[in-house]
Design an enzyme around this catalytic site. Structure first.
Site, short mmCIF file in Angstrom:
data_model
loop_
_atom_site.label_atom_id
_atom_site.label_comp_id
_atom_site.label_asym_id
_atom_site.label_seq_id
_atom_site.Cartn_x
_atom_site.Cartn_y
_atom_site.Cartn_z
CE LYS A 84 37.37 69.59 -25.62
NZ LYS A 84 36.34 68.55 -25.42
CB SER A 159 38.30 65.17 -25.12
OG SER A 159 37.08 65.87 -25.39
CB SER A 183 34.43 65.29 -23.71
OG SER A 183 35.13 64.26 -24.33
N1 GLN Z 1 35.74 59.88 -24.66
C1 GLN Z 1 34.83 59.90 -25.75
C2 GLN Z 1 35.56 59.77 -27.05
O1 GLN Z 1 36.72 59.63 -27.03
C3 GLN Z 1 34.00 61.14 -25.70
C4 GLN Z 1 34.64 62.30 -26.32
C5 GLN Z 1 33.85 63.56 -26.22
O2 GLN Z 1 32.82 63.62 -25.56
N2 GLN Z 1 34.31 64.56 -26.94
O3 GLN Z 1 34.99 59.81 -28.09
#
Ligand code: GLN
Length: 498
Positions: A84, A159, A183
């Site tokens: 990532k 994400s 994410s």
């Molecule tokens: N969707 C969650 C957020 O926007 C989790 C993000 C993540 O796990 N990096 O914070």
């Protein structure tokens, strides 16, 4: 009858490593074809932000020569790995899909990646993501949205959008994401693959760009649980470069023949959070199948579930506001302060130009929630709720060995459907954030397909374990994936993407 050798991209990471190790497939040829497949697919999927073709090819040649010379091949010998874009890897841009870090190259490599490379993995490129890992759909990237390999009209989740899409589209068998509030698990569920969030602290965070440090985990995505287990066992273990890393040896896989006698806690609040319709029916059928396979299904309640999103978004935003204060234009990446007359003006101009809307929203929320006068009401209250969430989980684990439920309340959402309503996007994290707040290990496994408005989309099942029970989660997930999804889900080839 001898089976024809299968194309490298049809193999799981552990199988591919074995074929490379016995010389049945050439690492150089795999990497060449992997880079070709990515280049051909990326216009449609937007899964990769950068490739490191030169270094990948050079490593492939070196690994192959070493094997020929009789060196023992590693457990991931020649396996293409995507990382990532918030993970440091020498040679690649670690830009977090943000204008703020455009062009920034880390002078070192994350511990987790170093360990995978030491076992023969070959990093081929960095994947698209929601900026600074803030988002649940992959749409909050300065480089445009990633597409779901099952349907170009749908989000792959976020994400870790690009890593999940890359694995689902068979561009790489293994990828790293990061899971702060879901994410890795949620995009795994939306793309029909497997993802693991380890116990917080199990895998070193050295080399992971900080979002919310008390929640952040480097986490693998693959097409089967066995590959997640392999990756975890390689990556985990104490690291002097991360003081919060658990001072433990790397785990070893746990043998588990079946689910007989295992008590699986079915969380009433999670089941009810699931959208009515085909996803709910499929989930109920999956639970029945687990029961029929010998698991004892125990009804449990986690009443704090309804507070988890509010609690998570305060805790995560407060930590993000603090972590992201380092991007002030004087140290990393962008500086866009032409005409600024003061330091404050310089910083604010740089941040306005560098950060996207969602990141700015989190910084404003986090700064406010822990400002003098408001902290007791918001941040400290959220910290107390977090403790309650963790205690409630601990109590639930007195009644069962693992918890099961849907990974997310819905299958993949349509791209653009939540653009004007951030809180609707936050709702995607209702079932992953409680687990993150408690720091627990959890896997999302493919659990079948549902048809929504004429589109077939994957659906995920989440298994959650007590603190540090990563091996149990993985062992049970390995058994469960064969029960709930005996046929591997197979996204269309990227050129046939509907
Ligand atoms: N969707 C969650 C957020 O926007 C989790 C993000 C993540 O796990 N990096 O914070």
């Amino acid at each position: 009858m001898s089976a024809l050798p299968r194309a490298w991209h049809e193999l799981d990471a552990h199988q591919l490593a074995l074929e490379h190790a016995r010389g049945a497939l050439s690492v150089v040829a795999t990497i060449d074809d992997c880079l070709r497949r990515i280049e051909a697919a990326n216009g449609r999927l937007n899964a990769f932000l950068a490739l490191d073709a030169k270094r990948a090819r050079a490593r492939a040649a070196t690994l192959e020569a070493a094997r020929r010379a009789g060196e023992r091949p590693g457990k991931l010998h020649g396996v293409p790995l995507a990382i990532k874009a918030n993970q440091a890897c020498r040679g690649l841009e670690t830009n977090c899909a943000s204008r703020m870090l455009a062009g920034w190259r880390a002078p070192y490599t994350a511990t987790a990646i170093e360990r995978l490379e030491a076992e023969g993995a070959i990093v081929v490129g960095a994947t698209n993501m929601d900026e600074y890992a803030m988002g649940s759909t992959g749409e909050h990237s300065a480089h445009g949205a990633t597409k779901n390999p099952w349907s170009a009209a749908h989000a792959p989740g976020g994400s870790s959008s690009g890593s999940a899409a890359a694995v689902a589209a068979r561009l790489v068998p293994l990828a790293l994401g990061s899971d702060t509030g879901g994410s890795v698990r949620q995009p795994a569920a939306w793309c029909g693959i497997a993802g693991l969030k380890p116990t917080w602290g199990r895998v070193s965070r050295h080399g992971l760009v900080a979002f919310a440090s008390s929640l952040d985990c480097i986490a693998p995505l693959a097409r089967c649980v066995e590959d997640l287990e392999l990756a975890l066992c390689i990556m985990a273990g104490a690291d002097p470069r991360d003081a919060s890393c658990l001072p433990k040896e790397a785990p070893v896989p746990l043998a588990l023949e079946g689910l007989a006698g295992m008590r699986l806690g079915v969380v009433a609040e999670w089941r009810e959070a699931l959208v009515p319709g085909p996803a709910r029916e499929l989930h109920a059928a999956n639970l029945r199948a687990l029961g029929a396979a010998g698991a004892e299904l125990v009804e449990v309640s986690l009443a704090t579930t309804r507070h988890a999103i509010a609690c998570y978004y305060i805790v995560a935003a407060v930590e993000a506001a603090s972590n992201l204060s380092r991007y002030d234009g004087s140290r990393y990446g962008l500086r866009a302060d032409e005409g600024a007359r003061s330091l404050a003006a310089s910083m604010s101009m740089t941040r306005r130009a560098g950060f996207g809307a969602e990141v700015q929203r989190r910084i404003v929320l986090g700064t406010w929630a822990h400002s003098a006068g408001w902290s007791a009401r918001w941040h400290q209250q959220a910290a107390r709720v977090r403790t309650k969430v963790a205690r409630e989980f601990a109590a639930a684990f007195e009644q069962c060995d693992l918890l099961v439920g849907p990974t997310a309340p819905t299958p993949a959402l349509r791209l653009g459907s939540h653009a004007s309503d951030p809180s609707a996007m936050y709702a995607c994290d209702a079932l992953t954030t409680p687990v993150s707040l408690a720091g627990l290990p959890a896997a999302s496994i493919p659990a079948g397909l549902v048809e929504i408005d004429g589109t077939r989309l994957p659906f995920g099942l989440q298994l959650v374990g007590p603190l540090e029970a990563d091996q149990l989660v993985l062992a049970a997930s390995r058994v469960a994936e064969r029960i709930v999804c005996p046929e591997r889900l197979r996204a269309p080839e990227p050129e046939d993407l509907p």
